[in-house]
Design a protein around this motif. Structure first.
Motif, short mmCIF file in Angstrom:
data_model
loop_
_atom_site.label_atom_id
_atom_site.label_comp_id
_atom_site.label_asym_id
_atom_site.label_seq_id
_atom_site.Cartn_x
_atom_site.Cartn_y
_atom_site.Cartn_z
N MET A 181 -3.08 53.94 59.20
CA MET A 181 -1.73 53.75 58.63
C MET A 181 -1.06 55.10 58.50
SD MET A 181 0.63 51.85 57.46
CE MET A 181 -0.24 50.30 57.30
N LEU A 182 0.21 55.19 58.83
CA LEU A 182 0.96 56.43 58.70
C LEU A 182 1.19 56.73 57.24
CD1 LEU A 182 3.60 55.85 61.48
CD2 LEU A 182 1.51 57.17 61.61
N LEU A 183 1.24 58.01 56.89
CA LEU A 183 1.48 58.41 55.51
C LEU A 183 2.90 58.08 55.10
CD1 LEU A 183 -0.20 61.93 55.53
CD2 LEU A 183 -1.19 59.77 54.78
N SER A 184 3.13 57.99 53.79
CA SER A 184 4.48 57.77 53.26
C SER A 184 5.37 58.91 53.68
CB SER A 184 4.43 57.69 51.74
OG SER A 184 5.72 57.83 51.21
N ALA A 185 6.44 58.58 54.40
CA ALA A 185 7.33 59.63 54.88
C ALA A 185 8.01 60.35 53.73
CB ALA A 185 8.39 59.02 55.81
N THR A 186 8.37 59.61 52.65
CA THR A 186 9.05 60.24 51.53
C THR A 186 8.13 61.24 50.84
OG1 THR A 186 10.31 58.21 51.21
CG2 THR A 186 10.30 59.78 49.40
N GLY A 187 6.87 60.81 50.61
CA GLY A 187 5.93 61.72 49.96
C GLY A 187 5.63 62.93 50.81
N ARG A 188 5.49 62.70 52.13
CA ARG A 188 5.18 63.82 53.01
C ARG A 188 6.35 64.79 53.10
NH1 ARG A 188 3.81 61.15 56.78
NH2 ARG A 188 5.56 61.24 58.22
N MET A 189 7.57 64.25 53.05
CA MET A 189 8.74 65.13 53.10
C MET A 189 8.75 66.10 51.92
SD MET A 189 11.86 62.72 54.43
CE MET A 189 13.00 64.07 54.19
N LEU A 190 8.38 65.58 50.72
CA LEU A 190 8.34 66.45 49.55
C LEU A 190 7.29 67.53 49.72
CD1 LEU A 190 9.20 67.23 46.71
CD2 LEU A 190 7.61 65.49 45.83
N ALA A 191 6.10 67.12 50.19
CA ALA A 191 5.03 68.10 50.38
C ALA A 191 5.43 69.14 51.41
CB ALA A 191 3.75 67.38 50.81
N GLN A 201 9.69 52.60 52.99
CA GLN A 201 9.20 51.23 53.05
C GLN A 201 9.70 50.49 51.82
OE1 GLN A 201 4.92 50.83 53.26
NE2 GLN A 201 5.06 49.04 54.60
N ARG A 202 10.42 49.40 52.07
CA ARG A 202 10.96 48.60 50.99
C ARG A 202 10.53 47.15 51.16
NH1 ARG A 202 17.30 50.69 50.89
NH2 ARG A 202 16.92 52.76 49.95
N GLY A 243 7.81 45.93 51.90
CA GLY A 243 6.99 45.77 53.09
C GLY A 243 7.70 46.03 54.39
N ASN A 244 8.98 46.39 54.35
CA ASN A 244 9.76 46.65 55.57
C ASN A 244 10.02 48.14 55.73
OD1 ASN A 244 10.11 43.88 56.29
ND2 ASN A 244 11.71 43.71 54.73
N TRP A 245 9.81 48.63 56.94
CA TRP A 245 10.11 50.02 57.25
C TRP A 245 11.58 50.16 57.62
CZ3 TRP A 245 6.70 53.75 56.24
CH2 TRP A 245 5.34 53.42 56.15
N ILE A 246 12.22 51.20 57.08
CA ILE A 246 13.66 51.42 57.30
C ILE A 246 13.91 52.92 57.45
CG2 ILE A 246 16.00 51.09 56.38
CD1 ILE A 246 14.82 48.93 54.55
N ILE A 247 14.72 53.28 58.44
CA ILE A 247 15.24 54.64 58.52
C ILE A 247 16.47 54.72 57.63
CG2 ILE A 247 16.35 56.36 59.99
CD1 ILE A 247 14.67 55.37 62.31
#
Length: 438
Positions: A1-11, A42-43, A45-49
């Motif tokens: 599973m890909l990591l949370s983009a929001t969390g990774r962006m902060l890191a 992810q909202r 269960g749906n992925w959204i840009i």
């Protein structure tokens, strides 16, 4: 599973701040209020840009020609395979209200690049670092595409470690845009390798032609539940179609292509809400690949085909006011391409092309005979276009009827028909034929 983009962006942002003093090559464009913030969330269960906080579904095409028409047709993004002409493409896209998935070219094993050569890998990474710093603040930028089909005919899977090294670097240098890598199709071993070795991408990008309609189920079957973008899709590939009895692929007419674009999009892209983030249709331009008409949605003269009408419908829900011609049937001496047309040297050929002119009451037909291409490459590598035969075409009394004398030299050829109407749109079709040795 890909990591949370929001969390990774902060890191990555925190890491970027720590490394800020080491960046000795600042962007050529200063950050401004027009810089769009792009993230993957992810909202329910749906992925959204999200682009500047607003949902953004990619309605894109690959190529750099006629970006004005892309925008007029309802498209919102363009994909490149490299940074050749990047500044022009980014600027023009921005002027047209489009975004750009900017391709970062990687060396390919089939072209001789060795991913065991640490110096070459390091030099490639540094080249990409300089590129990212140069373009990361452009307001049209949407995503970075690391490589294109580096997995095609490869044996050294260490390439994925190099992709990850670059992806992690980009996340640190540019937390404002998305990062992906592009594969040639997908299967479970490949998906598992990428999940294990390339955790720093935001989503998976897949090039797929025949079979796109089944892609959502295939991804489920191989255990991939993450988001994806289809970065190349379109007509049935030349490796996937029926062949003549002498072994050359039979190309779909532009009308058949227009229909299959609609079907595949509806099943493989629009049919996977919350997982498919959008797509880039292939090719918003023209190229020689097996034939001069197989993949491009324009002719060599820049005329749009019926495929552009289909894309307009898919992107906007409405057909354009001016419609392209369509092809209903095409025969040589009463035979279709699937019936493997054989001729004798110099034999008179009766040609029947049945078509509808689209917008307007009439259309003109241009004919051309080309020798079958012998410069067949793989993975979209450049090919040489065969030269046209110097033949005389005698037009019949009815539209689409014509005679010509077959070439006297034995070998494989194709007869091409280009039907252009008053709106400047074109239908294309070709029939392969074999001139037999007497």
């Amino acid at each position: 599973m890909l990591l949370s983009a929001t969390g990774r962006m902060l890191a990555c942002w925190l890491l970027a701040q720590a490394l800020a003093g080491c960046n000795d090559q600042p962007s050529t464009e200063s950050a401004s209020s027009s810089l769009a913030q792009v993230e993957l969330v992810q909202r329910d269960g749906n992925w959204i840009i999200l682009r500047d906080g607003e949902p953004y579904f990619i309605k894109g095409a690959g190529g750099s020609r006629r970006l004005d028409l892309l925008a007029q047709s309802g498209g919102n993004s363009v994909r490149t395979w490299s940074t050749d002409e990047a500044e022009r493409i980014l600027d023009e896209a921005h002027q047209q209200g489009l975004t750009v998935m900017l391709g970062l070219r990687l060396g390919k094993e089939r072209h001789g690049f060795d991913y065991n050569d640490q110096q070459a890998v390091a030099e490639q990474k540094e080249r990409i670092r300089q590129t990212v710093l140069k373009y990361k603040d452009h307001p049209a930028l949407l995503a970075w595409g690391i490589g294109n089909e580096v997995d095609l005919f490869y044996t050294n899977t260490d390439v994925w470690y190099a992709v990850e090294d670059i992806a992690a670097m980009i996340q640190a240098l540019d937390p404002n845009h998305l990062v992906t890598t592009v594969t040639a199709g997908i299967d479970k071993p490949k998906a598992d390798l990428i999940a294990e070795r390339v955790p720093s991408i935001d989503y998976l990008s897949i090039n797929i032609y025949g079979g796109l309609e089944n892609l959502p189920q295939r991804l489920t079957d191989i255990g991939y539940q993450g988001p994806y973008v289809v970065t190349e899709w379109g007509p049935t590939g030349h490796w996937e179609v029926p062949k003549t009895d002498w072994g050359v692929p039979i190309e779909q007419t532009s009308t058949e292509k227009a229909a299959i674009y609609r079907h595949r999009y509806e099943q493989g892209i629009a049919g996977a809400p919350g997982r498919a983030l959008g797509s880039y249709a292939f090719l918003w331009g023209q190229k020689q690949e097996t034939t001069p008409t197989w993949y491009g949605v324009f002719t060599e003269a820049g005329k749009p085909s019926e495929v552009v009408d289909s894309l307009t419908y898919l992107w906007t829900g409405q057909w354009p006011a001016s419609r392209a011609p369509s092809v209903e049937a095409f025969t040589l001496n009463g035979k279709t391409a699937k019936q493997s047309v054989h001729l004798s040297p110099g034999q008179t050929v009766e040609v029947a092309l049945d078509y509808q002119p689209g917008t307007g009451d009439s259309a003109i037909v241009r004919w051309e005979v080309l020798p079958e291409s012998t410069d067949i490459k793989s993975g979209g590598d450049p090919e040489a276009r065969p030269g046209a035969m110097d033949l005389t075409f005698t037009t019949g009394s009815q539209p689409g009827r014509m005679q010509f004398a077959a070439p006297t030299k034995p070998g494989p050829y194709r007869l091409f028909a280009y039907v252009e109407n008053d709106s400047g749109k074109v239908a294309t079709a070709n029939v392969p034929f074999m001139v037999d040795t007497p």
